[in-house]
Design a protein around this motif. Structure first.
Motif, mmCIF file in Angstrom:
data_model
loop_
_atom_site.group_PDB
_atom_site.id
_atom_site.type_symbol
_atom_site.label_atom_id
_atom_site.label_comp_id
_atom_site.label_asym_id
_atom_site.label_seq_id
_atom_site.Cartn_x
_atom_site.Cartn_y
_atom_site.Cartn_z
ATOM 1 N N UNK A 106 7.992 -3.958 -2.937
ATOM 2 C CA UNK A 106 7.118 -3.130 -4.625
ATOM 3 C C UNK A 106 6.860 -3.739 -5.644
ATOM 4 N N UNK A 107 6.816 -4.979 -6.017
ATOM 5 C CA UNK A 107 6.560 -5.688 -6.965
ATOM 6 C C UNK A 107 5.182 -6.344 -7.231
ATOM 7 N N UNK A 108 4.978 -6.162 -6.037
ATOM 8 C CA UNK A 108 3.155 -6.852 -5.564
ATOM 9 C C UNK A 108 1.885 -6.437 -5.671
ATOM 10 N N UNK A 109 1.441 -7.016 -7.598
ATOM 11 C CA UNK A 109 0.665 -5.800 -7.784
ATOM 12 C C UNK A 109 -1.255 -6.826 -7.474
ATOM 13 N N UNK A 110 -1.804 -6.414 -7.860
ATOM 14 C CA UNK A 110 -3.266 -6.555 -8.726
ATOM 15 C C UNK A 110 -3.790 -6.447 -6.773
ATOM 16 N N UNK A 111 -4.689 -6.814 -6.021
ATOM 17 C CA UNK A 111 -5.269 -7.250 -4.959
ATOM 18 C C UNK A 111 -4.479 -6.446 -3.996
ATOM 19 N N UNK A 112 -3.467 -6.929 -3.903
ATOM 20 C CA UNK A 112 -2.524 -7.368 -1.978
ATOM 21 C C UNK A 112 -1.442 -6.192 -1.800
ATOM 22 N N UNK A 113 -1.829 -5.560 -3.535
ATOM 23 C CA UNK A 113 -0.706 -4.608 -3.344
ATOM 24 C C UNK A 113 -1.187 -3.396 -2.271
ATOM 25 N N UNK A 114 -1.369 -3.012 -2.415
ATOM 26 C CA UNK A 114 -1.601 -2.120 -1.108
ATOM 27 C C UNK A 114 -1.522 -2.646 0.861
ATOM 28 N N UNK A 115 -1.713 -3.916 0.633
ATOM 29 C CA UNK A 115 -1.103 -4.629 1.636
ATOM 30 C C UNK A 115 0.517 -4.628 2.037
ATOM 31 N N UNK A 116 0.663 -5.436 0.590
ATOM 32 C CA UNK A 116 2.179 -5.101 0.830
ATOM 33 C C UNK A 116 3.323 -4.441 0.969
ATOM 34 N N UNK A 117 2.699 -3.265 -0.078
ATOM 35 C CA UNK A 117 2.700 -1.598 0.666
ATOM 36 C C UNK A 117 2.847 -1.263 1.891
ATOM 37 N N UNK A 118 1.947 -1.757 2.499
ATOM 38 C CA UNK A 118 1.886 -1.142 4.081
ATOM 39 C C UNK A 118 2.586 -1.730 4.520
ATOM 40 N N UNK A 119 3.279 -3.608 4.422
ATOM 41 C CA UNK A 119 4.192 -4.476 5.238
ATOM 42 C C UNK A 119 5.784 -3.340 4.388
ATOM 43 N N UNK A 120 6.515 -3.259 3.360
ATOM 44 C CA UNK A 120 7.142 -2.641 3.138
ATOM 45 C C UNK A 120 7.404 -0.640 4.057
ATOM 46 N N UNK A 121 6.109 -0.681 4.565
ATOM 47 C CA UNK A 121 6.192 0.853 5.013
ATOM 48 C C UNK A 121 6.671 0.917 6.977
ATOM 49 N N UNK A 122 5.607 -0.350 7.114
ATOM 50 C CA UNK A 122 6.448 -0.718 8.172
ATOM 51 C C UNK A 122 7.701 -1.261 8.598
ATOM 52 N N UNK A 123 8.347 -2.588 7.841
ATOM 53 C CA UNK A 123 9.604 -2.716 7.583
ATOM 54 C C UNK A 123 10.510 -1.690 8.147
ATOM 55 N N UNK A 124 9.976 -0.630 6.903
ATOM 56 C CA UNK A 124 11.302 0.113 6.613
ATOM 57 C C UNK A 124 11.534 1.360 7.640
ATOM 58 N N UNK A 125 10.090 1.507 8.535
ATOM 59 C CA UNK A 125 10.170 2.123 9.711
ATOM 60 C C UNK A 125 10.671 1.946 11.026
ATOM 61 N N UNK A 126 9.974 0.436 11.111
ATOM 62 C CA UNK A 126 10.852 -0.667 12.482
ATOM 63 C C UNK A 126 12.552 -0.703 12.349
ATOM 64 N N UNK A 127 13.155 -0.380 11.039
ATOM 65 C CA UNK A 127 14.464 -0.399 11.224
ATOM 66 C C UNK A 127 15.099 1.246 10.957
ATOM 67 N N UNK A 128 14.190 2.515 10.026
ATOM 68 C CA UNK A 128 14.665 4.227 10.842
ATOM 69 C C UNK A 128 14.451 4.483 11.578
#
Length: 176
Positions: A106-128
């Motif tokens: 969530x703390x990632x900024x800059x050009x990699x922010x959208x990729x990091x958010x996508x990874x975060x969503x994937x992690x949450x979905x894999x558990x939820x």
């Protein structure tokens, strides 16, 4: 058991077919000699398809048995089977969260922010998703009074599953 295996095999084939036809992430590289790396990518895609088909054929019967037990077994066994299935299916997500904690993504900024958010969503979905299915199953089968057994089985198998996924990563990195 056959249905679970057929479902996993079908999902694997569809996944790798989509990679082959739609995303085409196997192509586009150029080795130092200037030739195309497409054949290396296609070979890797074929090897991984074969490997995951073998895993599907091994895991399908196990997940099929757990699903059947969760549906028709007496309470203690149904609870253990439901928790074990949830743990197995969510193990990779738990490993991902340990490897890349959500607060760091969530703390990632800059050009990699959208990729990091996508990874975060994937992690949450894999558990939820497995947890939501487990909660539904506990409600539908009236397993509320055996929640401790469900959670214990889920925790143990999620830990084992995460460990196996970690070994898969280590092995894949050694081969690559």
């Amino acid at each position: 058991m056959r249905d679970a295996t057929a479902l996993l095999v079908s999902a694997t084939l569809v996944y790798y077919l989509l990679i082959l036809v739609i995303s085409r992430r196997w192509g586009g590289g150029t080795p130092a000699d200037g030739s195309s790396a497409d054949w290396y990518g296609l070979r890797s895609l074929a090897v991984m398809t074969a490997a995951w088909l073998l895993v599907s054929m091994a895991a399908g019967p196990l997940l099929g048995v757990l699903g059947r037990l969760a549906r028709i077994a007496p309470m203690p066994n149904a609870a253990l089977a439901a928790g074990a299935a949830c743990g197995l299916l969510s193990g990779e997500g738990w490993l991902q969260i340990v490897a890349a904690p959500p607060w760091r993504l969530w703390a990632v900024d800059g050009p990699d922010a959208s990729f990091a958010r996508g990874v975060l969503v994937t992690e949450v979905v894999e558990i939820l998703v497995p947890l939501a299915v487990l909660a539904w199953l506990v409600s539908a089968r009236r397993l509320r009074h055996v929640w401790p057994q469900v959670l214990l089985a889920m925790a143990v198998t999620a830990t084992l599953s995460a460990g196996l996924w970690h070994l898969v990563r280590i092995t894949a990195n050694q081969l690559g």
